[in-house]
Design an enzyme around this catalytic site. Sequence first.
Site, PDB file in Angstrom:
ATOM      1  N   CYS A  79       0.830  -1.207   0.000  1.00  0.00           N
ATOM      2  CA  CYS A  79       0.000   0.000   0.000  1.00  0.00           C
ATOM      3  C   CYS A  79       0.870   1.265   0.000  1.00  0.00           C
ATOM      4  O   CYS A  79       1.433   1.599  -1.028  1.00  0.00           O
ATOM      5  CB  CYS A  79      -1.017  -0.048   1.136  1.00  0.00           C
ATOM      6  SG  CYS A  79      -2.430   1.023   0.820  1.00  0.00           S
ATOM      7  N   HIS A 172      -3.169  -5.085   1.750  1.00  0.00           N
ATOM      8  CA  HIS A 172      -2.421  -5.283   2.995  1.00  0.00           C
ATOM      9  C   HIS A 172      -2.359  -6.763   3.378  1.00  0.00           C
ATOM     10  O   HIS A 172      -3.153  -7.208   4.210  1.00  0.00           O
ATOM     11  CB  HIS A 172      -3.104  -4.525   4.139  1.00  0.00           C
ATOM     12  CG  HIS A 172      -3.031  -3.041   4.013  1.00  0.00           C
ATOM     13  ND1 HIS A 172      -1.982  -2.300   4.510  1.00  0.00           N
ATOM     14  CD2 HIS A 172      -3.882  -2.154   3.437  1.00  0.00           C
ATOM     15  CE1 HIS A 172      -2.191  -1.019   4.258  1.00  0.00           C
ATOM     16  NE2 HIS A 172      -3.331  -0.904   3.607  1.00  0.00           N
ATOM     17  N   GLU A 174      -0.506  -8.005   5.356  1.00  0.00           N
ATOM     18  CA  GLU A 174      -0.076  -8.085   6.750  1.00  0.00           C
ATOM     19  C   GLU A 174      -1.230  -8.053   7.749  1.00  0.00           C
ATOM     20  O   GLU A 174      -1.027  -8.343   8.920  1.00  0.00           O
ATOM     21  CB  GLU A 174       0.914  -6.943   7.064  1.00  0.00           C
ATOM     22  CG  GLU A 174       0.347  -5.524   7.075  1.00  0.00           C
ATOM     23  CD  GLU A 174       0.259  -4.875   5.690  1.00  0.00           C
ATOM     24  OE1 GLU A 174       0.287  -5.603   4.681  1.00  0.00           O
ATOM     25  OE2 GLU A 174       0.142  -3.640   5.635  1.00  0.00           O
TER      26      GLU A 174
HETATM   27  N1  GLN Z   1      -3.179   6.421   0.827  1.00  0.00           N
HETATM   28  C1  GLN Z   1      -1.994   6.077   1.531  1.00  0.00           C
HETATM   29  C2  GLN Z   1      -0.754   6.734   0.952  1.00  0.00           C
HETATM   30  O1  GLN Z   1      -0.785   7.444   0.035  1.00  0.00           O
HETATM   31  C3  GLN Z   1      -1.795   4.589   1.569  1.00  0.00           C
HETATM   32  C4  GLN Z   1      -2.847   3.942   2.437  1.00  0.00           C
HETATM   33  C5  GLN Z   1      -2.437   2.678   3.093  1.00  0.00           C
HETATM   34  O2  GLN Z   1      -1.264   2.328   3.186  1.00  0.00           O
HETATM   35  N2  GLN Z   1      -3.413   1.985   3.602  1.00  0.00           N
HETATM   36  O3  GLN Z   1       0.296   6.498   1.432  1.00  0.00           O
END
Ligand code: GLN
Length: 190
Positions: A79, A172, A174
């Site tokens: 992410c 994610h 994790e």
């Molecule tokens: N929107 C977040 C970013 O730009 C990422 C979101 C997340 O890791 N759940 O870093």
Amino acid sequence: MTTVGVLALQGDVREHLAALDRLGVKGTSVRRREELDACDALVLPGGESTAMWRLARTFELLDPLRERVRGGMPTLGTCAGMVLLADRLLDGAEGQETIGGLDMTVRRNAFGRQTESFETDLEVAGLEGTVHGVFIRAPWVEEVGSGVEVLASVDGHPVGVRQDQLMATSFHPEVNADDRLHRLFLDTCC
Ligand code: GLN
């Protein structure tokens, strides 16, 4: 024994350390350069990429991270970590920089404009069955270079990619106790 660092400036560090622990791999938090130097592989966690970028600059970690990742250190980004691994970033905050290394263009908060958060079962190349993907203000991959393998997609947008020793997911792996993505990273990138 391989030591896998988890960048611990911000984000869901504990969840990644727990996944590594379940897999019997030595994980350690990375906040300082000496801690980075002691790692053989790295995880860039989920969280907020703008915060991680700013803190990495403040802690003088941005350039060392770039050197290690470009120098061939196996790295998994989830992410926000996917955003950090992107060579090219769309919809970043003003002036936002990445670590880079993965030949892809990532659009930050791409799914967020459609639906803030969602969960879906995904097919992932190299894994049996499906993986339950948790997406939270997730990025997607807009375009990849020829050396990048797409591992998973949602609605035609790549959400899992691998290039040599680098792997990134929009979701994610994790946050649920399914450690197959971490295992895939360890087996194919490390
Ligand atoms: N929107 C977040 C970013 O730009 C990422 C979101 C997340 O890791 N759940 O870093």
